[in-house]
Design a protein around this motif. Structure first.
Motif, PDB file in Angstrom:
ATOM      1  N   PRO A   1       0.827  -1.315   0.207  1.00 31.46           N
ATOM      2  CA  PRO A   1       0.032   0.104  -0.085  1.00 31.46           C
ATOM      3  C   PRO A   1       0.857   1.590   0.027  1.00 31.46           C
TER       4      PRO A   1
ATOM      5  N   LEU B   1       2.568   2.709  -1.916  1.00 30.22           N
ATOM      6  CA  LEU B   1       3.970   2.788  -2.706  1.00 30.22           C
ATOM      7  C   LEU B   1       3.890   2.974  -4.067  1.00 30.22           C
TER       8      LEU B   1
ATOM      9  N   TYR C   1      11.010   8.826   1.378  1.00 30.41           N
ATOM     10  CA  TYR C   1      11.015   7.915   0.584  1.00 30.41           C
ATOM     11  C   TYR C   1      11.831   8.365  -0.940  1.00 30.41           C
TER      12      TYR C   1
ATOM     13  N   ASN D   1       7.898  -5.578  -0.536  1.00 30.51           N
ATOM     14  CA  ASN D   1       7.698  -4.356   0.431  1.00 30.51           C
ATOM     15  C   ASN D   1       6.289  -4.367   0.768  1.00 30.51           C
TER      16      ASN D   1
ATOM     17  N   GLY E   1       4.910  -2.506   2.892  1.00 28.19           N
ATOM     18  CA  GLY E   1       4.408  -1.065   3.384  1.00 28.19           C
ATOM     19  C   GLY E   1       3.945  -1.425   4.867  1.00 28.19           C
TER      20      GLY E   1
ATOM     21  N   HIS F   1       3.993  -4.257   9.463  1.00 27.35           N
ATOM     22  CA  HIS F   1       3.834  -4.286  11.086  1.00 27.35           C
ATOM     23  C   HIS F   1       2.831  -4.757  11.815  1.00 27.35           C
TER      24      HIS F   1
ATOM     25  N   LEU G   1      12.213   0.917   1.693  1.00 22.51           N
ATOM     26  CA  LEU G   1      13.045   1.759   1.413  1.00 22.51           C
ATOM     27  C   LEU G   1      13.622   2.765   2.663  1.00 22.51           C
ATOM     28  N   SER G   2      13.011   2.950   3.835  1.00 28.39           N
ATOM     29  CA  SER G   2      13.415   3.726   5.029  1.00 28.39           C
ATOM     30  C   SER G   2      13.870   2.659   5.968  1.00 28.39           C
TER      31      SER G   2
ATOM     32  N   ARG H   1      12.584   4.567  12.798  1.00 30.63           N
ATOM     33  CA  ARG H   1      11.605   5.641  12.640  1.00 30.63           C
ATOM     34  C   ARG H   1      10.525   5.422  13.946  1.00 30.63           C
TER      35      ARG H   1
ATOM     36  N   ARG I   1       6.700   0.920  13.833  1.00 28.17           N
ATOM     37  CA  ARG I   1       7.422   0.564  12.457  1.00 28.17           C
ATOM     38  C   ARG I   1       8.694  -0.684  12.985  1.00 28.17           C
TER      39      ARG I   1
HETATM   40  C1  DQA Z   1       8.250   1.276   4.258  1.00 29.83           C
HETATM   41  C2  DQA Z   1       8.089   1.452   5.414  1.00 29.83           C
HETATM   42  C3  DQA Z   1       6.887   1.080   6.077  1.00 29.83           C
HETATM   43  O1  DQA Z   1       6.523   1.311   7.629  1.00 29.83           O
HETATM   44  C4  DQA Z   1       5.620   2.219   5.502  1.00 29.83           C
HETATM   45  O2  DQA Z   1       4.381   1.954   6.343  1.00 29.83           O
HETATM   46  C5  DQA Z   1       5.576   2.030   4.180  1.00 29.83           C
HETATM   47  C6  DQA Z   1       6.758   2.024   3.308  1.00 29.83           C
HETATM   48  C7  DQA Z   1       9.478   1.220   3.594  1.00 29.83           C
HETATM   49  O3  DQA Z   1       9.468   1.203   2.313  1.00 29.83           O
HETATM   50  O4  DQA Z   1      10.296   2.238   4.012  1.00 29.83           O
HETATM   51  O5  DQA Z   1       4.706   2.232   3.471  1.00 29.83           O
HETATM   52  O6  DQA Z   1       7.615  -0.223   3.726  1.00 29.83           O
END
Ligand code: DQA
Length: 145
Positions: free
Chosen positions: A10, A12, A23, A74, A76, A80, A101-102, A107, A111
């Motif tokens: 989601p 992305l 991002y 990924n 998203g 979590h 990505l992050s 964070r 997360r």
């Molecule tokens: C993410 C990190 C997740 O916490 C966040 O909800 C995302 C992107 C990342 O790629 O850093 O949607 O998965």
């Protein structure tokens, strides 16, 4: 030729315009272009899928078990808390690499937990779009020629 599937979860699809400070400014399409290019260079056939819906991601993982040699995921925010995606990964025998990505560990507290990490081969986080590229490299080593 080995076949890999990249699944973006989601939000992305909004890469490039979504929280660029977190991002980056590369667009979803340009990152996908780079992933495809690298996969081809590595001799891998690659499909890319994005969905904002948990059930669609689960359906795709089920489908992948018969059609692909490995998955780069990924998930998203589902990362979590989605036990359903975790169970889908556990149910399939092909390797799944978790990507972010992050750096999710640097964070918000919520997360820091990945419910999918224990059923993935490994986690790559914090390298921006390069997290995907590192995952392609890792997947090449796992699935081989
Ligand atoms: C993410 C990190 C997740 O916490 C966040 O909800 C995302 C992107 C990342 O790629 O850093 O949607 O998965």
């Amino acid at each position: 030729m080995k076949k890999i599937l990249v699944i973006h979860g989601p939000n992305l699809n909004l890469l490039g315009e979504r929280e660029p400070g977190v991002y980056g400014t590369d667009t979803f399409d340009s990152i996908n272009g780079e992933i495809m290019e690298l996969a081809l260079e590595k001799g891998l056939s690659c499909e890319i899928f994005q969905s904002n819906h948990e059930g669609e991601i689960i359906d795709k993982l089920h489908m992948a078990r018969k059609e692909f040699d490995g998955v780069i995921l990924n998930a998203g925010a589902y990362t979590h808390y989605s036990y359903a995606i975790r169970d889908a990964i556990a149910a399939i025998k092909i390797p799944v690499i978790e990507v972010h990505l992050s750096n999710i560990h640097a964070r918000d507290e919520f997360r820091h937990t990945s419910v999918i990490a224990p059923v993935c081969v490994g986690q790559i986080a914090g390298f921006g779009k390069h997290s995907y590229f590192l995952a392609v490299e890792a997947m090449k080593r796992i699935v081989g020629e």
